[in-house]
Design an enzyme around this catalytic site. Sequence first.
Site, short mmCIF file in Angstrom:
data_model
loop_
_atom_site.label_atom_id
_atom_site.label_comp_id
_atom_site.label_asym_id
_atom_site.label_seq_id
_atom_site.Cartn_x
_atom_site.Cartn_y
_atom_site.Cartn_z
CB SER A 147 -0.89 0.01 1.25
OG SER A 147 -1.53 1.27 1.41
CE1 TYR A 160 -4.42 -2.41 5.01
CE2 TYR A 160 -3.70 -0.17 4.56
CZ TYR A 160 -4.13 -1.40 4.11
OH TYR A 160 -4.28 -1.62 2.76
#
Length: 255
Positions: A147, A160
């Site tokens: 990401s 995350y």
Amino acid sequence: MKHRLADLAGKSILVTGASSGIGAATALALGQAGARVALAARREDALAALAGQICAAGGEALVIPTDVTVEADLERAVARTLAQFGRLDGAFNNAGVLGKVAPLHTLSTADFSAVMQANVYGVFWALKYQIAAMRDSGGGSIVNTASIVAQLGFADFAAYTASKHAVLGLTRSAATENFAHGIRVNAVSPGPVATPMAEIGFGSLDNLHASLKLTPAGRPGTPEEIAQPVLFLLSSASSYINGQGLVVDGGFSVV
């Protein structure tokens, strides 16, 4: 010159997190390219529907109900792919969770561990069994979903963000160990993409669109816009790319 993405035809490729979003879009694109696709995710009904689309597009699909937080499930997913298709040529390790969106100091150990179990251990176990299979069959290409948060820090997304930094670390280490064995390992790092996960993270799709108005793209990406770079990394068109995190974010991270 023949487009080398065509070499995905007939290849056996395992996709985790294939039931929706980027995973589903990539699996469908692989099927359209003629690949034999093993679909791994928890929702068997969604996988069955996707398998029907892939077969209708001329591909071949295998449904493997899989929970990436369970090591035995990932071992079984690779074993079933080998049993059905005879070899493993590629893998897209896309499954993951967002986790609790909250300030770091309010997270419980259980909150943090749940994200690590899916996003880090899930990728580690997938790589473990995929690499072993590819070494036996002469090589392949693996793509992990990281990401843009693997390069940045975002408030309220500590677990995350940490997990995606770890995915890049696993990617780079595996890449250095396996290139001599004909195995490339890369990552794709999407920016904000219009998926169910992003809707949760931003509160709604309206919030997602509104938050991106001042970015270069001015909008979120689509799952299909991530799928095509993944196909590139899985194909021989990217044969000299190894250990990289390809950012696909419409310029979000350069603002």
